[in-house]
Design an enzyme around this catalytic site. Structure first.
Site, PDB file in Angstrom:
ATOM      1  N   LYS A  25      -9.824   2.955  -0.544  1.00  0.00           N
ATOM      2  CA  LYS A  25      -8.832   2.778   0.528  1.00  0.00           C
ATOM      3  C   LYS A  25      -7.581   3.601   0.246  1.00  0.00           C
ATOM      4  O   LYS A  25      -7.099   4.338   1.108  1.00  0.00           O
ATOM      5  CB  LYS A  25      -8.450   1.316   0.643  1.00  0.00           C
ATOM      6  CG  LYS A  25      -7.165   1.061   1.424  1.00  0.00           C
ATOM      7  CD  LYS A  25      -6.803  -0.386   1.530  1.00  0.00           C
ATOM      8  CE  LYS A  25      -5.659  -0.838   0.725  1.00  0.00           C
ATOM      9  NZ  LYS A  25      -4.343  -0.346   0.903  1.00  0.00           N
ATOM     10  N   ASN A  26      -7.058   3.516  -0.987  1.00  0.00           N
ATOM     11  CA  ASN A  26      -5.753   4.135  -1.252  1.00  0.00           C
ATOM     12  C   ASN A  26      -5.819   5.639  -1.434  1.00  0.00           C
ATOM     13  O   ASN A  26      -4.796   6.302  -1.481  1.00  0.00           O
ATOM     14  CB  ASN A  26      -5.058   3.434  -2.428  1.00  0.00           C
ATOM     15  CG  ASN A  26      -4.615   2.027  -2.033  1.00  0.00           C
ATOM     16  OD1 ASN A  26      -4.517   1.707  -0.846  1.00  0.00           O
ATOM     17  ND2 ASN A  26      -4.378   1.181  -3.008  1.00  0.00           N
ATOM     18  N   CYS A 120       1.792  -4.834   3.059  1.00  0.00           N
ATOM     19  CA  CYS A 120       1.835  -6.142   2.384  1.00  0.00           C
ATOM     20  C   CYS A 120       3.268  -6.450   1.922  1.00  0.00           C
ATOM     21  O   CYS A 120       3.972  -5.590   1.429  1.00  0.00           O
ATOM     22  CB  CYS A 120       0.906  -6.147   1.172  1.00  0.00           C
ATOM     23  SG  CYS A 120      -0.795  -5.936   1.629  1.00  0.00           S
ATOM     24  N   ARG A 125      10.113  -3.277  -1.169  1.00  0.00           N
ATOM     25  CA  ARG A 125       9.280  -2.081  -1.423  1.00  0.00           C
ATOM     26  C   ARG A 125       9.999  -0.872  -0.833  1.00  0.00           C
ATOM     27  O   ARG A 125       9.655  -0.374   0.213  1.00  0.00           O
ATOM     28  CB  ARG A 125       7.894  -2.257  -0.829  1.00  0.00           C
ATOM     29  CG  ARG A 125       7.125  -3.410  -1.438  1.00  0.00           C
ATOM     30  CD  ARG A 125       5.751  -3.562  -0.823  1.00  0.00           C
ATOM     31  NE  ARG A 125       4.813  -2.524  -1.280  1.00  0.00           N
ATOM     32  CZ  ARG A 125       3.575  -2.403  -0.781  1.00  0.00           C
ATOM     33  NH1 ARG A 125       3.176  -3.181   0.200  1.00  0.00           N
ATOM     34  NH2 ARG A 125       2.761  -1.467  -1.247  1.00  0.00           N
ATOM     35  N   GLN A 129      12.399   6.843  -3.538  1.00  0.00           N
ATOM     36  CA  GLN A 129      11.838   7.961  -4.301  1.00  0.00           C
ATOM     37  C   GLN A 129      11.148   8.977  -3.391  1.00  0.00           C
ATOM     38  O   GLN A 129      11.149  10.172  -3.665  1.00  0.00           O
ATOM     39  CB  GLN A 129      10.861   7.453  -5.376  1.00  0.00           C
ATOM     40  CG  GLN A 129      11.537   6.549  -6.401  1.00  0.00           C
ATOM     41  CD  GLN A 129      12.645   7.272  -7.154  1.00  0.00           C
ATOM     42  OE1 GLN A 129      12.426   8.281  -7.822  1.00  0.00           O
ATOM     43  NE2 GLN A 129      13.867   6.765  -6.997  1.00  0.00           N
ATOM     44  N   ASP A 310      -3.080  -4.425  -8.196  1.00  0.00           N
ATOM     45  CA  ASP A 310      -3.924  -4.840  -7.063  1.00  0.00           C
ATOM     46  C   ASP A 310      -5.080  -5.722  -7.493  1.00  0.00           C
ATOM     47  O   ASP A 310      -5.835  -6.207  -6.650  1.00  0.00           O
ATOM     48  CB  ASP A 310      -4.460  -3.615  -6.312  1.00  0.00           C
ATOM     49  CG  ASP A 310      -3.333  -2.839  -5.668  1.00  0.00           C
ATOM     50  OD1 ASP A 310      -3.561  -1.676  -5.280  1.00  0.00           O
ATOM     51  OD2 ASP A 310      -2.214  -3.375  -5.570  1.00  0.00           O
ATOM     52  N   ARG A 402      -8.146  -5.223   6.327  1.00  0.00           N
ATOM     53  CA  ARG A 402      -7.462  -3.926   6.246  1.00  0.00           C
ATOM     54  C   ARG A 402      -8.028  -3.093   5.100  1.00  0.00           C
ATOM     55  O   ARG A 402      -7.955  -1.877   5.107  1.00  0.00           O
ATOM     56  CB  ARG A 402      -5.968  -4.134   5.988  1.00  0.00           C
ATOM     57  CG  ARG A 402      -5.157  -4.569   7.179  1.00  0.00           C
ATOM     58  CD  ARG A 402      -3.690  -4.664   6.820  1.00  0.00           C
ATOM     59  NE  ARG A 402      -3.275  -3.490   6.064  1.00  0.00           N
ATOM     60  CZ  ARG A 402      -2.212  -3.483   5.253  1.00  0.00           C
ATOM     61  NH1 ARG A 402      -1.498  -4.563   5.091  1.00  0.00           N
ATOM     62  NH2 ARG A 402      -1.876  -2.387   4.604  1.00  0.00           N
TER      63      ARG A 402
END
Ligand code: EPZ
Length: 437
Positions: A25-26, A120, A125, A129, A310, A402
């Site tokens: 996913k990421n 999430c 968050r 940066q 995670d 998701r």
């Protein structure tokens, strides 16, 4: 958007069999926006069938990209005709990864406008940066009315040296994306090293970029004039694999987890072995056998190659079942223990103080009505439901869907007693109320 859909699980079944891991996913949520940089056809294989990927594909289509599915996990994206315009607010605000559109729109068009990222909610968050990187590359960045506006002051970004104040997966990838079409060389220092960062770099290089050092803490990007089309296959999902590993350990089953890169799972495998779980590594699979009695273990989440944040909620469930007391130290986020309240409804005994959770093990969890607080917390509740005595109902499963492809189907194939109940949309309830009145 919340839905009324829910999972219903009858616990007490040990998982047995084989499961195939989907694309990461990421990696996918960065590679799809990065395709905007390419004037040509990107053929991307092993795309996970998850709503975050669908949302990003819809956003690209709104920007003029041609998106076609070759099959369920292979897509072709042609951004040749894509043009700078407002992307749909409702789509962008749904997911955190929409911030990658800052880098890709800036790199391709010299301008970007996105919503502040969603995603999430476990503590603050920020994206400072990301902004630091874009500014260093020569963009002016402003945040107003809930939007991020960025414009390359000279019409094109220029290479620079950036030292990240914090190890950030998103900032590392976003700056990499923005830098590939900049003029000159960019050096990203104190970069994150996750597998999906290497995957993004490999995707960009297969399209003609020149990215070196991904996977180390220093990444060098030599800007090129243009990217061409090509083909790329996304790596397997490290966290999906880890989730099934913990599920096998927690239910006391035996599961062969296929289509993985064992190297990416080393930290998870090592932690599971500490609990007495058997983990056997093969070339592209791992076999996990649950222990007759689980031992306690402490863990601290860290950037890769440390223990992934995670996977923290999933391990929290496992520690409830282990003998003894375990300490979990959440090293990445301020507040990633929201799932603890849901576990307490099932009989868990966990004390939370800031980034530390102390888990009293040896618990026999009992089924309850619980909520998925976020994607991985939701996955943890599924594991808890499969281990608990009795029936568990999990609401807000849209979070889980998701990031996990066909979770119910894959778990049913492993023997789990899990069903998804699709509730009618709330508007139907309103109609019924009107009818009664
Ligand atoms: C990515 O989020 C993942 N999401 C997260 O996975 C994952 O938990 C996280 O990396 C860490 O591995 C996606 O890839 C879409 P970070 P990201 O920037 O990029 C702080 C999941 O379950 N920070 O590495 O947002 C930040 O608050 C999701 O799949 C700043 O301070 O994470 C956090 O404390 C959840 N300023 C830490 O750094 C910034 O500009 C690490 O965040 C950026 C981050």
């Amino acid at each position: 958007m919340q839905t009324l859909d829910k999972y219903v699980i009858n616990g007490g079944v040990a998982l047995h069999g084989e499961v195939e891991i989907s694309g990461a996913k990421n990696a996918a949520v960065a590679i799809i926006p990065a395709a905007l940089l390419v004037e040509g056809v990107c053929r991307i294989e092993n795309i996970p069938q998850i709503s975050d990927a669908d949302t990003l594909l819809s956003i690209l289509a709104e920007l003029g990209a041609k998106v076609s599915f070759v099959n369920q996990s292979t897509i072709e994206i042609d951004c040749t005709e894509a043009r700078y315009q407002d992307a749909p607010y409702e789509l962008m605000r749904k997911i955190r990864a929409s911030y990658y559109l800052i880098g890709s729109m800036l790199g391709r068009f010299g301008s970007a406008k996105t919503t502040m990222p969603g995603g999430c909610n476990f503590g603050v968050r920020p994206i400072d940066q990301h902004i630091k990187g874009m500014t260093a590359l020569g963009a002016e960045v402003n945040i107003k009315n809930g939007f991020v506006y960025a414009d390359a002051l000279d019409g094109r970004l220029h290479g620079t040296r950036i030292y990240l104040d914090k190890v950030s997966v998103g900032a590392t990838m976003n700056i990499m994306i923005a830098a590939v079409l900049a003029s000159g060389r960019t050096i990203i220092e104190n970069a994150a090293r996750e597998p999906h960062i290497v995957d993004l770099a490999n995707f960009l290089n297969s399209m003609g970029a020149d990215v070196r050092g991904a996977g180390t803490d220093t990444i060098k990007v030599n800007g090129v004039e243009k990217l061409h089309g090509g083909s790329y296959t996304i790596i397997p999902d490290q966290i999906e694999a880890g989730t099934y590993m913990v599920a096998a350990a927690a239910t006391g089953g035996e599961v062969l987890i296929k289509n993985v890169i064992p190297k990416h799972l080393e930290c998870i495998s090592a932690k599971l072995r500490e609990t007495g779980t058997i983990v056997q590594e093969y070339e592209d699979s791992v076999l996990v056998k649950g222990a007759s009695t689980l031992r306690r273990a402490n863990l601290k989440t860290m950037p890769y190659p440390g223990f992934p944040t995670d996977m923290q909620p999933q391990m929290g469930v496992l520690m409830c079942l282990a003998n003894g007391t375990s300490v979990i130290n959440e090293g990445i986020y301020d507040n990633r223990f929201k799932y603890v309240n849901e576990l307490r409804k099932m009989g868990a005994e966990i004390q939370v103080d800031g980034r530390i959770a102390v888990v009293e093990g040896g618990r026999r969890l009992t089924g309850a009505l619980v909520q998925a607080c976020d994607l991985r917390a939701g996955a943890a509740m599924v594991i808890a439901g499969m281990c608990a005595a009795g029936r568990t109902e999990i609401e807000d499963i849209n979070y889980i869907e998701r990031g996990y492809e066909n979770l119910v189907g894959k778990l049913q194939a492993l023997g789990a007693d899990i069903q998804v109940i699709r509730e009618p949309e709330p508007t139907e309830y309103n109609e019924k109320i009107v009818a009664i009145i």
